[in-house]
Scaffold this motif. Sequence first.
Motif, PDB file in Angstrom:
ATOM      1  N   MET A   1      -2.567  -9.586   7.246  1.00  0.00           N
ATOM      2  CA  MET A   1      -1.454 -10.121   6.496  1.00  0.00           C
ATOM      3  C   MET A   1      -0.247  -9.209   6.710  1.00  0.00           C
ATOM      4  O   MET A   1      -0.384  -7.993   6.801  1.00  0.00           O
ATOM      5  CB  MET A   1      -1.832 -10.196   5.015  1.00  0.00           C
ATOM      6  N   ALA A   2       0.924  -9.767   6.766  1.00  0.00           N
ATOM      7  CA  ALA A   2       2.146  -9.003   6.983  1.00  0.00           C
ATOM      8  C   ALA A   2       2.414  -8.074   5.794  1.00  0.00           C
ATOM      9  O   ALA A   2       2.013  -8.346   4.666  1.00  0.00           O
ATOM     10  CB  ALA A   2       3.324  -9.954   7.166  1.00  0.00           C
ATOM     11  N   ILE A   3       3.078  -6.979   6.077  1.00  0.00           N
ATOM     12  CA  ILE A   3       3.355  -5.997   5.027  1.00  0.00           C
ATOM     13  C   ILE A   3       4.189  -6.617   3.917  1.00  0.00           C
ATOM     14  O   ILE A   3       3.942  -6.369   2.733  1.00  0.00           O
ATOM     15  CB  ILE A   3       4.043  -4.756   5.624  1.00  0.00           C
ATOM     16  N   THR A   4       5.167  -7.446   4.270  1.00  0.00           N
ATOM     17  CA  THR A   4       6.002  -8.056   3.232  1.00  0.00           C
ATOM     18  C   THR A   4       5.185  -8.991   2.340  1.00  0.00           C
ATOM     19  O   THR A   4       5.417  -9.048   1.128  1.00  0.00           O
ATOM     20  CB  THR A   4       7.177  -8.830   3.857  1.00  0.00           C
ATOM     21  N   ARG A   5       4.231  -9.694   2.915  1.00  0.00           N
ATOM     22  CA  ARG A   5       3.362 -10.553   2.099  1.00  0.00           C
ATOM     23  C   ARG A   5       2.461  -9.702   1.208  1.00  0.00           C
ATOM     24  O   ARG A   5       2.198 -10.061   0.064  1.00  0.00           O
ATOM     25  CB  ARG A   5       2.521 -11.465   2.976  1.00  0.00           C
ATOM     26  N   ASN A   6       1.962  -8.586   1.742  1.00  0.00           N
ATOM     27  CA  ASN A   6       1.144  -7.694   0.924  1.00  0.00           C
ATOM     28  C   ASN A   6       1.953  -7.088  -0.220  1.00  0.00           C
ATOM     29  O   ASN A   6       1.438  -6.905  -1.316  1.00  0.00           O
ATOM     30  CB  ASN A   6       0.533  -6.583   1.772  1.00  0.00           C
ATOM     31  N   ILE A   7       3.216  -6.770   0.053  1.00  0.00           N
ATOM     32  CA  ILE A   7       4.055  -6.216  -1.006  1.00  0.00           C
ATOM     33  C   ILE A   7       4.246  -7.243  -2.116  1.00  0.00           C
ATOM     34  O   ILE A   7       4.088  -6.930  -3.298  1.00  0.00           O
ATOM     35  CB  ILE A   7       5.408  -5.730  -0.446  1.00  0.00           C
ATOM     36  N   SER A   8       4.558  -8.475  -1.747  1.00  0.00           N
ATOM     37  CA  SER A   8       4.742  -9.498  -2.786  1.00  0.00           C
ATOM     38  C   SER A   8       3.423  -9.803  -3.488  1.00  0.00           C
ATOM     39  O   SER A   8       3.405 -10.055  -4.695  1.00  0.00           O
ATOM     40  CB  SER A   8       5.366 -10.766  -2.201  1.00  0.00           C
ATOM     41  N   ALA A   9       2.301  -9.748  -2.768  1.00  0.00           N
ATOM     42  CA  ALA A   9       0.992  -9.967  -3.396  1.00  0.00           C
ATOM     43  C   ALA A   9       0.641  -8.835  -4.349  1.00  0.00           C
ATOM     44  O   ALA A   9      -0.071  -9.051  -5.340  1.00  0.00           O
ATOM     45  CB  ALA A   9      -0.085 -10.117  -2.327  1.00  0.00           C
ATOM     46  N   THR A  10       1.143  -7.636  -4.090  1.00  0.00           N
ATOM     47  CA  THR A  10       0.872  -6.507  -4.969  1.00  0.00           C
ATOM     48  C   THR A  10       1.477  -6.731  -6.342  1.00  0.00           C
ATOM     49  O   THR A  10       0.911  -6.298  -7.351  1.00  0.00           O
ATOM     50  CB  THR A  10       1.418  -5.203  -4.346  1.00  0.00           C
ATOM     51  N   TYR A  11       2.601  -7.423  -6.415  1.00  0.00           N
ATOM     52  CA  TYR A  11       3.213  -7.712  -7.711  1.00  0.00           C
ATOM     53  C   TYR A  11       2.368  -8.687  -8.528  1.00  0.00           C
ATOM     54  O   TYR A  11       2.523  -8.773  -9.738  1.00  0.00           O
ATOM     55  CB  TYR A  11       4.633  -8.263  -7.524  1.00  0.00           C
ATOM     56  N   ARG A  12       1.469  -9.422  -7.865  1.00  0.00           N
ATOM     57  CA  ARG A  12       0.578 -10.333  -8.577  1.00  0.00           C
ATOM     58  C   ARG A  12      -0.759  -9.687  -8.901  1.00  0.00           C
ATOM     59  O   ARG A  12      -1.413 -10.089  -9.859  1.00  0.00           O
ATOM     60  CB  ARG A  12       0.371 -11.602  -7.746  1.00  0.00           C
ATOM     61  N   GLY A  13      -1.191  -8.728  -8.100  1.00  0.00           N
ATOM     62  CA  GLY A  13      -2.479  -8.072  -8.347  1.00  0.00           C
ATOM     63  C   GLY A  13      -2.684  -6.908  -7.406  1.00  0.00           C
ATOM     64  O   GLY A  13      -3.141  -7.112  -6.281  1.00  0.00           O
ATOM     65  N   PRO A  14      -2.332  -5.691  -7.824  1.00  0.00           N
ATOM     66  CA  PRO A  14      -2.448  -4.543  -6.921  1.00  0.00           C
ATOM     67  C   PRO A  14      -3.881  -4.238  -6.493  1.00  0.00           C
ATOM     68  O   PRO A  14      -4.117  -3.799  -5.368  1.00  0.00           O
ATOM     69  CB  PRO A  14      -1.846  -3.387  -7.721  1.00  0.00           C
ATOM     70  N   GLY A  15      -4.845  -4.497  -7.347  1.00  0.00           N
ATOM     71  CA  GLY A  15      -6.234  -4.213  -7.006  1.00  0.00           C
ATOM     72  C   GLY A  15      -6.738  -5.042  -5.846  1.00  0.00           C
ATOM     73  O   GLY A  15      -7.433  -4.542  -4.957  1.00  0.00           O
ATOM     74  N   ARG A  16      -6.386  -6.326  -5.839  1.00  0.00           N
ATOM     75  CA  ARG A  16      -6.817  -7.204  -4.742  1.00  0.00           C
ATOM     76  C   ARG A  16      -6.251  -6.743  -3.404  1.00  0.00           C
ATOM     77  O   ARG A  16      -6.933  -6.773  -2.383  1.00  0.00           O
ATOM     78  CB  ARG A  16      -6.378  -8.641  -5.021  1.00  0.00           C
ATOM     79  N   VAL A  17      -4.988  -6.320  -3.407  1.00  0.00           N
ATOM     80  CA  VAL A  17      -4.359  -5.892  -2.155  1.00  0.00           C
ATOM     81  C   VAL A  17      -5.019  -4.609  -1.647  1.00  0.00           C
ATOM     82  O   VAL A  17      -5.300  -4.488  -0.449  1.00  0.00           O
ATOM     83  CB  VAL A  17      -2.837  -5.705  -2.340  1.00  0.00           C
ATOM     84  N   ILE A  18      -5.284  -3.663  -2.531  1.00  0.00           N
ATOM     85  CA  ILE A  18      -5.932  -2.420  -2.106  1.00  0.00           C
ATOM     86  C   ILE A  18      -7.327  -2.711  -1.557  1.00  0.00           C
ATOM     87  O   ILE A  18      -7.717  -2.151  -0.527  1.00  0.00           O
ATOM     88  CB  ILE A  18      -5.985  -1.400  -3.268  1.00  0.00           C
ATOM     89  N   ARG A  19      -8.081  -3.581  -2.219  1.00  0.00           N
ATOM     90  CA  ARG A  19      -9.413  -3.932  -1.693  1.00  0.00           C
ATOM     91  C   ARG A  19      -9.296  -4.567  -0.309  1.00  0.00           C
ATOM     92  O   ARG A  19     -10.082  -4.269   0.594  1.00  0.00           O
ATOM     93  CB  ARG A  19     -10.133  -4.862  -2.667  1.00  0.00           C
ATOM     94  N   ARG A  20      -8.297  -5.422  -0.124  1.00  0.00           N
ATOM     95  CA  ARG A  20      -8.089  -6.065   1.176  1.00  0.00           C
ATOM     96  C   ARG A  20      -7.722  -5.027   2.239  1.00  0.00           C
ATOM     97  O   ARG A  20      -8.195  -5.085   3.372  1.00  0.00           O
ATOM     98  CB  ARG A  20      -6.997  -7.118   1.059  1.00  0.00           C
TER      99      ARG A  20
END
Length: 160
Positions: free
Chosen positions: A1-20
């Motif tokens: 996933m692109a970094i910008t998408r991961n950044i926006s996804a982090t605002y919805r759930g930081p734990g999910r992004v770190i696990r990914r």
Amino acid sequence: MAITRNISATYRGPGRVIRRLLELGQREDRALAYLMASCALVFIAQLPRLAREAHLTGQDLNMLMGASLLAWIFVAPLLFYVIAFAAHGIGRLLRGQGTSYGARLALFWALLASSPLILLHGLIAGFIGPGIGLQTVGLVWFVVFMWFWIGGSIAQERAA
């Protein structure tokens, strides 16, 4: 996933992004790239404030930028590694199952993901100056950064 998408996804759930990000494998070069990009963005965010300060006080802008560059590109990454090491130690004391790499990734990613707010803070510091707006954005950035870091740290301590 692109970094910008991961950044926006982090605002919805930081734990999910770190696990990914942890599922991508342990890559120290990736964690270091996140940290260096974060530090570079913080340095860039400082430039409007430094220009304002140089204009108002008559100081040399190049000297101010050089000091900020030294601090954010050379010193801050070392301090963030120390902070991540301490966070991993605290996680181990609390019986976490995470790795040292996971602790570094959670901290470095939290800084990178909160960088849009750091950039906004820099713009307000440069164009508006000290005041309630600057303090509010600074507080919002701190709360968001801590949310990302703590959420990511908890996720990585449970993921291993």
